[in-house]
Structures are given as structure tokens and as C-alpha cells.
Design a protein around this motif. Structure first.
Motif, PDB file in Angstrom:
ATOM      1  N   SER A 135       0.812  -1.214   0.000  1.00 11.99           N
ATOM      2  CA  SER A 135       0.000   0.000   0.000  1.00 11.99           C
ATOM      3  C   SER A 135       0.853   1.274   0.000  1.00 11.99           C
ATOM      4  O   SER A 135       0.604   2.204  -0.749  1.00 11.99           O
ATOM      5  CB  SER A 135      -0.928   0.003   1.220  1.00 11.99           C
ATOM      6  OG  SER A 135      -1.719   1.166   1.241  1.00 11.99           O
TER       7      SER A 135
ATOM      8  N   SER B 299       2.538   1.787  -3.489  1.00 10.47           N
ATOM      9  CA  SER B 299       1.748   1.448  -4.675  1.00 10.47           C
ATOM     10  C   SER B 299       2.050   2.361  -5.857  1.00 10.47           C
ATOM     11  O   SER B 299       1.935   1.954  -7.011  1.00 10.47           O
ATOM     12  CB  SER B 299       0.253   1.493  -4.345  1.00 10.47           C
ATOM     13  OG  SER B 299      -0.132   2.781  -3.916  1.00 10.47           O
TER      14      SER B 299
ATOM     15  N   PRO C 123      -3.616  -2.777  -3.449  1.00 13.14           N
ATOM     16  CA  PRO C 123      -4.240  -2.015  -2.364  1.00 13.14           C
ATOM     17  C   PRO C 123      -5.297  -1.053  -2.910  1.00 13.14           C
ATOM     18  O   PRO C 123      -5.146  -0.497  -3.995  1.00 13.14           O
ATOM     19  CB  PRO C 123      -3.057  -1.241  -1.765  1.00 13.14           C
ATOM     20  CG  PRO C 123      -2.110  -1.071  -2.923  1.00 13.14           C
ATOM     21  CD  PRO C 123      -2.253  -2.303  -3.760  1.00 13.14           C
TER      22      PRO C 123
ATOM     23  N   LYS D  59      -7.497   2.446  -2.387  1.00 13.90           N
ATOM     24  CA  LYS D  59      -7.481   3.732  -1.693  1.00 13.90           C
ATOM     25  C   LYS D  59      -8.770   4.486  -1.998  1.00 13.90           C
ATOM     26  O   LYS D  59      -9.258   4.466  -3.122  1.00 13.90           O
ATOM     27  CB  LYS D  59      -6.269   4.560  -2.130  1.00 13.90           C
ATOM     28  CG  LYS D  59      -4.938   3.937  -1.725  1.00 13.90           C
ATOM     29  CD  LYS D  59      -3.758   4.814  -2.138  1.00 13.90           C
ATOM     30  CE  LYS D  59      -2.441   4.185  -1.702  1.00 13.90           C
ATOM     31  NZ  LYS D  59      -1.264   4.999  -2.107  1.00 13.90           N
TER      32      LYS D  59
ATOM     33  N   ASP E 260     -11.290   1.752   2.224  1.00 14.50           N
ATOM     34  CA  ASP E 260      -9.914   2.206   2.042  1.00 14.50           C
ATOM     35  C   ASP E 260      -8.980   1.292   2.834  1.00 14.50           C
ATOM     36  O   ASP E 260      -9.238   0.992   4.008  1.00 14.50           O
ATOM     37  CB  ASP E 260      -9.788   3.647   2.556  1.00 14.50           C
ATOM     38  CG  ASP E 260      -8.409   4.222   2.321  1.00 14.50           C
ATOM     39  OD1 ASP E 260      -8.143   4.704   1.222  1.00 14.50           O
ATOM     40  OD2 ASP E 260      -7.586   4.173   3.265  1.00 14.50           O
ATOM     41  N   GLY E 261      -7.909   0.822   2.204  1.00 10.51           N
ATOM     42  CA  GLY E 261      -6.975  -0.077   2.872  1.00 10.51           C
ATOM     43  C   GLY E 261      -7.217  -1.540   2.584  1.00 10.51           C
ATOM     44  O   GLY E 261      -6.423  -2.396   2.976  1.00 10.51           O
TER      45      GLY E 261
ATOM     46  N   TYR F 237      -7.663  -4.925   0.063  1.00 13.50           N
ATOM     47  CA  TYR F 237      -6.885  -5.417  -1.085  1.00 13.50           C
ATOM     48  C   TYR F 237      -7.817  -6.147  -2.045  1.00 13.50           C
ATOM     49  O   TYR F 237      -8.699  -6.897  -1.621  1.00 13.50           O
ATOM     50  CB  TYR F 237      -5.778  -6.370  -0.627  1.00 13.50           C
ATOM     51  CG  TYR F 237      -4.531  -5.660  -0.163  1.00 13.50           C
ATOM     52  CD1 TYR F 237      -3.447  -5.483  -1.017  1.00 13.50           C
ATOM     53  CD2 TYR F 237      -4.442  -5.145   1.131  1.00 13.50           C
ATOM     54  CE1 TYR F 237      -2.303  -4.817  -0.591  1.00 13.50           C
ATOM     55  CE2 TYR F 237      -3.309  -4.471   1.559  1.00 13.50           C
ATOM     56  CZ  TYR F 237      -2.243  -4.315   0.686  1.00 13.50           C
ATOM     57  OH  TYR F 237      -1.120  -3.647   1.094  1.00 13.50           O
TER      58      TYR F 237
END
Length: 257
Positions: free
Chosen positions: A102, A105, A138, A140, A149-150, A152
Motif C-alpha cells: 500500500s 503502490s 491495495p 485507496k 480504504d486499505g 486489497y
């Protein structure tokens, strides 16, 4: 089995190994390697398993594809398509998934076609995945609710981006915007573009040219890294309901005209 014999020889040469050295590594005689490479006999299943583990390339890829155009054992061109090989495998010959971190990225845009960058990515195993080349990316922001958010997204590599299925979710890697996760609508035949549509109605859809797309990865599954709060689930459910209602109202409006 002509491809197989050529592939054995070519992959050996890519590693700069003599027949003697490869024979020692795989615990067979040099004459057996020679016989397989010259297509005088067919490799045994045991040999193919050991060969696959040694080169970290699944057996079906070694058998089915002509790999002789490869100049590197990590990225192989099949025809005019860039195909990601090998699919990483562990000691049990099970697929491993590279995880794009993350925090780094943004670096994926620079390293996506660099074998050394891909090689150093952390890897995980998800035994329930279908066959194919998968990678974890990841997420966002909140443009694809209820994906938090966060989280995968684990997605499968699409060899020919022009075959993208409309209405499906994809990780899209572009020259200008880098990595994004959106629902894709295929407009290649009409306009040579993709329409990228967020599931969150607060964000507007937009078009990108096919020529801007570097890679396309189709959603397979997601991994949440945070627990959902009860109110969040209700909000996302309401948003989804209104999104669906909007589509129905739009269709009704057209039918009345």
C-alpha cells in the motif's frame, strides 16, 4: 510435443545451464535431457514436475505455450501480447500471489514491467483461487463502496485488454493515473475507449483511451483489513439501493418517451 522439447532447451539456455548441470540439478542423466530437447522421447511426469519446480513455471504453461521468444524467465511475449510468466509457485507447486504494498503502490507504475521489482514483492498463497496469474492490489478511497480504504483486491491478469467484460470490476493501470479500481464498460469497437465507473454515485464516471492502459486485472476476490461498523454496512446498503433505483428510473424514463 514439439513446443515442449523446444521450451526445455530454451529455458535451460536462458539460465545459461549446460545439459550436464541441468541433469545434475534434476538428478537425471545428461542423455535424458538431450533426448527430451531433441524430441526423441517424451518427458516423464516426474521430470516435468521437477522441471516445473526448478524453473518456477507451471507445467501447463511449459507444455501448452511456445516460450522460445522469451528473453527473460519472468516476462514472456506470446505473439504480440505481453504475458506474465512465470506464475510463482511454492515447494508444493501451488500458485503464489504477489502483493503490491500500500505504501509503495505509486512505484508499481515504474516497476510493473521490471522483473526485479516484481521478484521482490511479498507473496501469499490463497488455495481457493482459480488458475491464472493473480496479484493483490491495495485500494485507496471510497469510490467503490462497500470496499473500504486499505482493503486489497486480488485480481487476475487479462492478456488481451480488448476482451474486457462490460460491467465487471477491474484494477486498471494507466500511464497518467497509475492504479485505479473501477467498474469497466468496454467501448473499444465503437470509440477505442473504456468507460470507468465508480460504484459510489458521488463520483463521476470517465473515459480513457485503450492506448493509455498498461495492464488490466479482473476482480477475483477482496481482502478487508478493517472490520466494518454496523452503521457503515447500512450506509453502503442504502447507497447500493439508490444506485440500483437510479438505473431503474432512467430505464423507465426512456420507456415513457
Amino acid at each position: 510435443m514439439i513446443n515442449l522439447s523446444k521450451n526445455i532447451k530454451h529455458l535451460r539456455n536462458l539460465k545459461k545451464l549446460t545439459q550436464e548441470v541441468l541433469a545434475e540439478e534434476l538428478k537425471v542423466t545428461r542423455s535424458r535431457i538431450s533426448s527430451y530437447e531433441e524430441n526423441r522421447s517424451s518427458p516423464t511426469i516426474e521430470f516435468l514436475i521437477d522441471f516445473s519446480k526448478y524453473f518456477k513455471i507451471p507445467i501447463d504453461i511449459i507444455v501448452k505455450n511456445d516460450l522460445t521468444k522469451a528473453t527473460d524467465v519472468s516476462f514472456i511475449e506470446v505473439g504480440n501480447k505481453r504475458v506474465l510468466f512465470p506464475i510463482s509457485v511454492d515447494s508444493d507447486n501451488e500458485n503464489l500471489i504477489e502483493v503490491v504494498p500500500s505504501k509503495a503502490s505509486a512505484g508499481y507504475l515504474l516497476g510493473y514491467d521490471d522483473p526485479e521489482y516484481i521478484e521482490q514483492l511479498e507473496k501469499i498463497k490463497l488455495p481457493f483461487l482459480p488458475t491464472g496469474k493473480h496479484r493483490a492490489f491495495p485500494i485507496k478511497g471510497d469510490s467503490m463502496l462497500p470496499m473500504k480504504d486499505g482493503s486489497y483486491v486480488v485480481a487476475e491478469f487479462v492478456e488481451d485488454i480488448k476482451n474486457a467484460k462490460s460491467g465487471q470490476s477491474y484494477i486498471v493501470i494507466t500511464k497518467d493515473d497509475g492504479m485505479t479500481y473501477k467498474r469497466v464498460y468496454n467501448q473499444v469497437e465503437e470509440k477505442q475507449t473504456f468507460l470507468l465507473k465508480p460504484d459510489n454515485a458521488a463520483y463521476q464516471p470517465y473515459e480513457i483511451s485503450v492506448s493509455e492502459v498498461l495492464e488490466l486485472w479482473q476482480f477475483t476476490c477482496s481482502i478487508n483489513t478493517q472490520e466494518y461498523e454496523e452503521h457503515e454496512l447500512k450506509i453502503s446498503s442504502i447507497i447500493q439501493m439508490f444506485n440500483g433505483l437510479g438505473v431503474e428510473l432512467e430505464a423507465l424514463k426512456k420507456a415513457m418517451h
